[in-house]
Design a protein around this motif. Structure first.
Motif, mmCIF file in Angstrom:
data_model
loop_
_atom_site.group_PDB
_atom_site.id
_atom_site.type_symbol
_atom_site.label_atom_id
_atom_site.label_comp_id
_atom_site.label_asym_id
_atom_site.label_seq_id
_atom_site.Cartn_x
_atom_site.Cartn_y
_atom_site.Cartn_z
ATOM 1 N N ALA A 254 34.760 65.429 38.371
ATOM 2 C CA ALA A 254 35.609 64.578 39.209
ATOM 3 C C ALA A 254 34.791 63.474 39.865
ATOM 4 O O ALA A 254 35.236 62.323 39.940
ATOM 5 C CB ALA A 254 36.327 65.420 40.272
ATOM 6 N N LEU A 255 33.599 63.805 40.308
ATOM 7 C CA LEU A 255 32.739 62.808 40.965
ATOM 8 C C LEU A 255 32.325 61.705 39.993
ATOM 9 O O LEU A 255 32.409 60.513 40.317
ATOM 10 C CB LEU A 255 31.506 63.493 41.558
ATOM 11 C CG LEU A 255 30.595 62.624 42.397
ATOM 12 C CD1 LEU A 255 31.335 62.050 43.594
ATOM 13 C CD2 LEU A 255 29.390 63.424 42.863
ATOM 14 N N VAL A 256 31.909 62.068 38.796
ATOM 15 C CA VAL A 256 31.505 61.071 37.790
ATOM 16 C C VAL A 256 32.708 60.211 37.390
ATOM 17 O O VAL A 256 32.600 58.988 37.275
ATOM 18 C CB VAL A 256 30.875 61.760 36.552
ATOM 19 C CG1 VAL A 256 30.719 60.793 35.388
ATOM 20 C CG2 VAL A 256 29.535 62.386 36.919
ATOM 21 N N LEU B 51 42.666 59.796 43.757
ATOM 22 C CA LEU B 51 43.444 60.878 43.154
ATOM 23 C C LEU B 51 42.542 61.870 42.421
ATOM 24 O O LEU B 51 42.752 63.084 42.497
ATOM 25 C CB LEU B 51 44.492 60.317 42.191
ATOM 26 C CG LEU B 51 45.747 59.780 42.844
ATOM 27 C CD1 LEU B 51 46.557 58.955 41.845
ATOM 28 C CD2 LEU B 51 46.588 60.919 43.396
ATOM 29 N N THR B 52 41.559 61.361 41.712
ATOM 30 C CA THR B 52 40.644 62.248 40.982
ATOM 31 C C THR B 52 39.899 63.163 41.948
ATOM 32 O O THR B 52 39.799 64.366 41.724
ATOM 33 C CB THR B 52 39.653 61.422 40.140
ATOM 34 O OG1 THR B 52 40.402 60.614 39.217
ATOM 35 C CG2 THR B 52 38.713 62.316 39.367
ATOM 36 N N LEU B 53 39.386 62.589 43.023
ATOM 37 C CA LEU B 53 38.667 63.392 44.017
ATOM 38 C C LEU B 53 39.611 64.238 44.861
ATOM 39 O O LEU B 53 39.171 65.179 45.532
ATOM 40 C CB LEU B 53 37.827 62.489 44.923
ATOM 41 C CG LEU B 53 36.651 61.797 44.250
ATOM 42 C CD1 LEU B 53 35.977 60.838 45.218
ATOM 43 C CD2 LEU B 53 35.660 62.813 43.699
ATOM 44 N N GLY B 54 40.893 63.930 44.812
ATOM 45 C CA GLY B 54 41.885 64.669 45.591
ATOM 46 C C GLY B 54 41.976 66.135 45.253
ATOM 47 O O GLY B 54 42.509 66.923 46.048
ATOM 48 N N ILE B 55 41.436 66.533 44.102
ATOM 49 C CA ILE B 55 41.472 67.956 43.761
ATOM 50 C C ILE B 55 40.649 68.788 44.747
ATOM 51 O O ILE B 55 40.969 69.950 44.983
ATOM 52 C CB ILE B 55 40.996 68.230 42.310
ATOM 53 C CG1 ILE B 55 39.532 67.880 42.124
ATOM 54 C CG2 ILE B 55 41.900 67.541 41.300
ATOM 55 C CD1 ILE B 55 38.912 68.346 40.816
ATOM 56 N N VAL B 56 39.611 68.188 45.321
ATOM 57 C CA VAL B 56 38.734 68.945 46.219
ATOM 58 C C VAL B 56 39.444 69.288 47.534
ATOM 59 O O VAL B 56 39.541 70.470 47.892
ATOM 60 C CB VAL B 56 37.391 68.215 46.430
ATOM 61 C CG1 VAL B 56 36.534 68.947 47.446
ATOM 62 C CG2 VAL B 56 36.653 68.070 45.102
#
Length: 175
Positions: free
Chosen positions: A69-71, A107-112
């Motif tokens: 997610a970070l990349v 949104l991608t980082l929102g999983i955390v």
């Protein structure tokens, strides 16, 4: 001016990274945990054993998904910063490339935070059940199936964050 190779690579990493992440997360809800629950009915395994199996899968996802997610988010941020003829981030222009790529990153980082906030209690309870050595198994069996079904539902929602990010990224490329 045509995009550079770095820009195209960032697009590939962002679009496919987010789509892959979504599929990876969704696979736990669509395949893995439902299979565990079906196997319990066929083999009559105690639900505490299923909680232990769930935990192994959870720990695998916990290790691999945040770095991906970070990349992926970093690729979207790079795209936002490098977008040709993009208006400034805070300019009141609807559907700016910068704003859309930043949205995809968020949104991608929102999983955390979703995992920590929305799923935290369920995860922690399942982890406690997985650590039990049979004591209180009757109580655990009464709760674990419901916890696993709740986890499946919340994880399905979580899988949509990077899916939407991927779609936003792809759509932004055509602006």
């Amino acid at each position: 001016m045509s995009p550079t190779i770095g820009f195209r690579m960032a697009q590939a990493i962002g679009f496919t990274g987010a789509a892959w992440l979504s599929g990876n997360i969704a696979a736990f809800s669509m395949n893995a945990v439902p299979s565990l629950l079906r196997s319990r009915k066929e083999t009559n395994l105690p639900l505490t054993v299923l909680a232990k199996q769930w935990r192994k899968m959870y720990e695998t996802g916990r290790r691999q998904n945040p770095p991906i997610a970070l990349v992926t988010a970093a690729a979207f941020v790079y795209l936002a910063m490098s977008s040709p003829s993009s208006p400034p981030l805070f300019r009141a222009v609807p559907f700016s490339r910068v704003g859309l790529y930043i949205s995809a990153a968020v949104l991608t980082l929102g999983i955390v935070p979703f995992t920590a906030i929305a799923m935290g209690n369920t995860n922690n309870t399942l982890i406690k059940v997985s650590e039990s050595r049979g004591e209180g198994a009757a109580v655990a069996d009464a709760e674990v199936e419901g916890l696993l079904l709740d986890w499946v539902a919340m994880n399905r929602i979580r899988s949509l964050f990077p899916l939407v990010a991927s779609l936003i990224g792809i759509a932004t490329a055509s602006l």
